[in-house]
Design a protein around this motif. Sequence first.
Motif, mmCIF file in Angstrom:
data_model
loop_
_atom_site.group_PDB
_atom_site.id
_atom_site.type_symbol
_atom_site.label_atom_id
_atom_site.label_comp_id
_atom_site.label_asym_id
_atom_site.label_seq_id
_atom_site.Cartn_x
_atom_site.Cartn_y
_atom_site.Cartn_z
ATOM 1 N N HIS A 47 0.827 -1.212 0.000
ATOM 2 C CA HIS A 47 0.000 0.000 0.000
ATOM 3 C C HIS A 47 0.857 1.256 0.000
ATOM 4 N N GLU A 48 1.938 1.254 0.756
ATOM 5 C CA GLU A 48 2.843 2.414 0.770
ATOM 6 C C GLU A 48 3.453 2.644 -0.612
ATOM 7 N N VAL A 49 3.876 1.566 -1.253
ATOM 8 C CA VAL A 49 4.457 1.683 -2.590
ATOM 9 C C VAL A 49 3.435 2.247 -3.565
ATOM 10 N N PHE A 50 2.218 1.740 -3.511
ATOM 11 C CA PHE A 50 1.222 2.191 -4.479
ATOM 12 C C PHE A 50 0.668 3.576 -4.166
ATOM 13 N N LEU A 51 0.861 4.071 -2.966
ATOM 14 C CA LEU A 51 0.571 5.487 -2.709
ATOM 15 C C LEU A 51 1.562 6.361 -3.480
ATOM 16 N N VAL A 52 2.820 5.939 -3.481
ATOM 17 C CA VAL A 52 3.837 6.657 -4.266
ATOM 18 C C VAL A 52 3.522 6.537 -5.753
ATOM 19 N N VAL A 53 3.172 5.341 -6.188
ATOM 20 C CA VAL A 53 2.850 5.119 -7.597
ATOM 21 C C VAL A 53 1.674 6.005 -8.014
ATOM 22 N N GLN A 54 0.669 6.098 -7.170
ATOM 23 C CA GLN A 54 -0.490 6.933 -7.490
ATOM 24 C C GLN A 54 -0.076 8.387 -7.714
ATOM 25 N N ARG A 55 0.810 8.892 -6.871
ATOM 26 C CA ARG A 55 1.269 10.280 -6.999
ATOM 27 C C ARG A 55 2.150 10.484 -8.224
ATOM 28 N N ARG A 56 2.900 9.455 -8.606
ATOM 29 C CA ARG A 56 3.940 9.644 -9.623
ATOM 30 C C ARG A 56 3.681 8.933 -10.950
ATOM 31 N N LEU A 57 2.547 8.265 -11.096
ATOM 32 C CA LEU A 57 2.287 7.493 -12.304
ATOM 33 C C LEU A 57 2.331 8.364 -13.559
ATOM 34 N N SER A 58 1.883 9.573 -13.464
ATOM 35 C CA SER A 58 1.900 10.451 -14.643
ATOM 36 C C SER A 58 3.326 10.805 -15.065
ATOM 37 N N GLU A 59 4.305 10.620 -14.168
ATOM 38 C CA GLU A 59 5.704 10.899 -14.476
ATOM 39 C C GLU A 59 6.403 9.734 -15.174
ATOM 40 N N PHE A 60 5.788 8.564 -15.150
ATOM 41 C CA PHE A 60 6.403 7.393 -15.792
ATOM 42 C C PHE A 60 6.383 7.599 -17.297
ATOM 43 N N ARG A 61 7.568 7.623 -17.902
ATOM 44 C CA ARG A 61 7.705 7.932 -19.331
ATOM 45 C C ARG A 61 7.743 6.697 -20.215
#
Length: 80
Positions: A47-61
């Motif tokens: 859950h902690e990892v996917f909180l980060v993923v949720q915030r940063r998914l738009s940055e994944f190129r």
Amino acid sequence: MVSSSLSVDLRAAPLDLESVYRCHSADVARWATRWAGPGVDAEDMVHEVFLVVQRRLSEFRGEAQITTWLYRITANVVRH
């Protein structure tokens, strides 16, 4: 011939959190348990990892594999 969903070019389609979670949460749990040890609550780490993923998914190129990106995020979450 219909291509499998595993061979889809991730750069061609936008990623959504639900599909990333569904496909990779087991990997994240395995990595977190390996690094933090058997006493870690793997579900909390996921859950902690996917909180980060949720915030940063738009940055994944899409220049790297999604698993490489998730691996690094997991390592950082476990370290902190």
